[in-house]
Design a protein around this motif. Structure first.
Motif, PDB file in Angstrom:
ATOM      1  N   TYR A   1     -12.017   0.500  18.156  1.00  0.00           N
ATOM      2  CA  TYR A   1     -13.273  -0.169  18.493  1.00  0.00           C
ATOM      3  C   TYR A   1     -14.108  -0.440  17.259  1.00  0.00           C
ATOM      4  CZ  TYR A   1     -15.382   4.526  18.355  1.00  0.00           C
ATOM      5  OH  TYR A   1     -15.790   5.768  17.975  1.00  0.00           O
TER       6      TYR A   1
ATOM      7  N   PHE B   1     -20.782  -3.732  23.077  1.00  0.00           N
ATOM      8  CA  PHE B   1     -21.436  -2.436  22.882  1.00  0.00           C
ATOM      9  C   PHE B   1     -21.838  -1.818  24.218  1.00  0.00           C
ATOM     10  CE2 PHE B   1     -21.576  -3.166  18.384  1.00  0.00           C
ATOM     11  CZ  PHE B   1     -21.682  -1.905  17.833  1.00  0.00           C
TER      12      PHE B   1
ATOM     13  N   MET C   1     -18.748  -0.205  25.540  1.00  0.00           N
ATOM     14  CA  MET C   1     -18.493   1.038  24.797  1.00  0.00           C
ATOM     15  C   MET C   1     -19.442   2.137  25.247  1.00  0.00           C
ATOM     16  SD  MET C   1     -17.520   0.531  20.793  1.00  0.00           S
ATOM     17  CE  MET C   1     -18.997  -0.346  20.364  1.00  0.00           C
ATOM     18  N   ARG C   2     -20.704   1.752  25.419  1.00  0.00           N
ATOM     19  CA  ARG C   2     -21.697   2.745  25.832  1.00  0.00           C
ATOM     20  C   ARG C   2     -21.322   3.349  27.179  1.00  0.00           C
ATOM     21  NH1 ARG C   2     -25.819   4.813  28.111  1.00  0.00           N
ATOM     22  NH2 ARG C   2     -27.657   5.473  26.938  1.00  0.00           N
TER      23      ARG C   2
ATOM     24  N   HIS D   1     -22.630   8.882  19.596  1.00  0.00           N
ATOM     25  CA  HIS D   1     -22.043   7.581  19.939  1.00  0.00           C
ATOM     26  C   HIS D   1     -23.007   6.773  20.806  1.00  0.00           C
ATOM     27  CE1 HIS D   1     -18.471   8.771  18.019  1.00  0.00           C
ATOM     28  NE2 HIS D   1     -17.653   8.916  19.048  1.00  0.00           N
TER      29      HIS D   1
ATOM     30  N   TRP E   1     -25.856   5.435  18.718  1.00  0.00           N
ATOM     31  CA  TRP E   1     -25.376   4.310  17.922  1.00  0.00           C
ATOM     32  C   TRP E   1     -25.306   3.038  18.769  1.00  0.00           C
ATOM     33  CZ3 TRP E   1     -19.961   2.525  18.036  1.00  0.00           C
ATOM     34  CH2 TRP E   1     -19.695   1.532  17.083  1.00  0.00           C
ATOM     35  N   CYS E   2     -24.747   3.143  19.966  1.00  0.00           N
ATOM     36  CA  CYS E   2     -24.661   1.967  20.844  1.00  0.00           C
ATOM     37  C   CYS E   2     -26.049   1.442  21.201  1.00  0.00           C
ATOM     38  CB  CYS E   2     -23.890   2.318  22.122  1.00  0.00           C
ATOM     39  SG  CYS E   2     -22.121   2.554  21.882  1.00  0.00           S
ATOM     40  N   ASP E   3     -26.951   2.348  21.556  1.00  0.00           N
ATOM     41  CA  ASP E   3     -28.308   1.923  21.925  1.00  0.00           C
ATOM     42  C   ASP E   3     -29.008   1.233  20.759  1.00  0.00           C
ATOM     43  OD1 ASP E   3     -27.969   2.943  24.474  1.00  0.00           O
ATOM     44  OD2 ASP E   3     -28.986   4.834  24.039  1.00  0.00           O
TER      45      ASP E   3
END
Length: 197
Positions: free
Chosen positions: A95, A115, A118-119, A168, A171-173
């Motif tokens: 990813y 994203f 992924m989140r 993680h 990071w996504c947020d």
């Protein structure tokens, strides 16, 4: 190869290849995944070295199965590995490679959707680990700091998983917020205060 040593550790209790795969899927799969196509050849190598031994056993599913257990030589090899330096492998996160090249699409909305997916994936895994953490805390009044040493190591592994997945999600947020601010019609970003040098 770390899989060899992970199998040696798991085989302190007798298990078949199928049992080991189930343990990866339901237990340590949060930090290490293995397929039967990796497990069986590794077991054969370990047996050839004399680090595990096996015997035929009856199976509820029809044909017989092979049950493996670590030998004294295998336990020595495991302990030697544990006394060594921390093992840092070349971790591959597909990813991240996708994120690295995502500009090829020239579409921030697509990146935001990526994203978001992924989140969702990380949030699902985090929810599962949080449930394990809660169940353990409810079942054992010694949790976490008064656990016996053998269980403390398990809890430390769980804690690392929780913290990693929380990172993680952050990071996504952050990525979603930063990309959203670049979309047409987004509210202008307030300038960040300059840090003193």
């Amino acid at each position: 190869m770390s899989l060899e040593y992970i199998l040696l550790g798991l085989l302190r209790r007798p298990a078949s290849g199928y049992d080991l795969k189930k343990f990866f899927d339901e237990g340590i799969g949060y930090f290490w995944a293995a397929e039967l196509s990796q497990i069986y050849p590794t077991l054969k190598r370990l047996e050839k070295r004399g680090w595990v031994r096996s015997h035929a056993a009856a199976s509820k599913r029809g044909s017989g199965r092979r049950v493996y257990v670590t030998t004294p030589a295998g336990r020595r090899a495991l302990r030697e590995w544990l006394r060594g330096e921390p093992q840092f492998g070349d971790e591959r996160f597909a990813y991240l490679a996708q994120v690295y090249f995502m500009d090829e699409l020239k579409d921030l909305r697509q990146t935001i959707r990526f994203f978001g997916r992924m989140r969702d994936h990380f949030a699902t895994k985090l929810d599962a680990l949080r449930m394990l953490d809660r169940q353990w805390a409810e079942a054992d009044p010694r949790y976490p700091d008064d656990l016996p040493t053998s269980e403390l190591h398990l809890q430390l592994t769980l804690r690392k998983g929780l913290l990693s997945l929380e990172a993680h999600l952050l990071w996504c947020d952050e990525a979603i917020r930063r990309m959203g601010a670049r979309l047409p019609g987004a509210k202008p970003r307030r300038p960040q205060p300059k840090r003193a040098s």
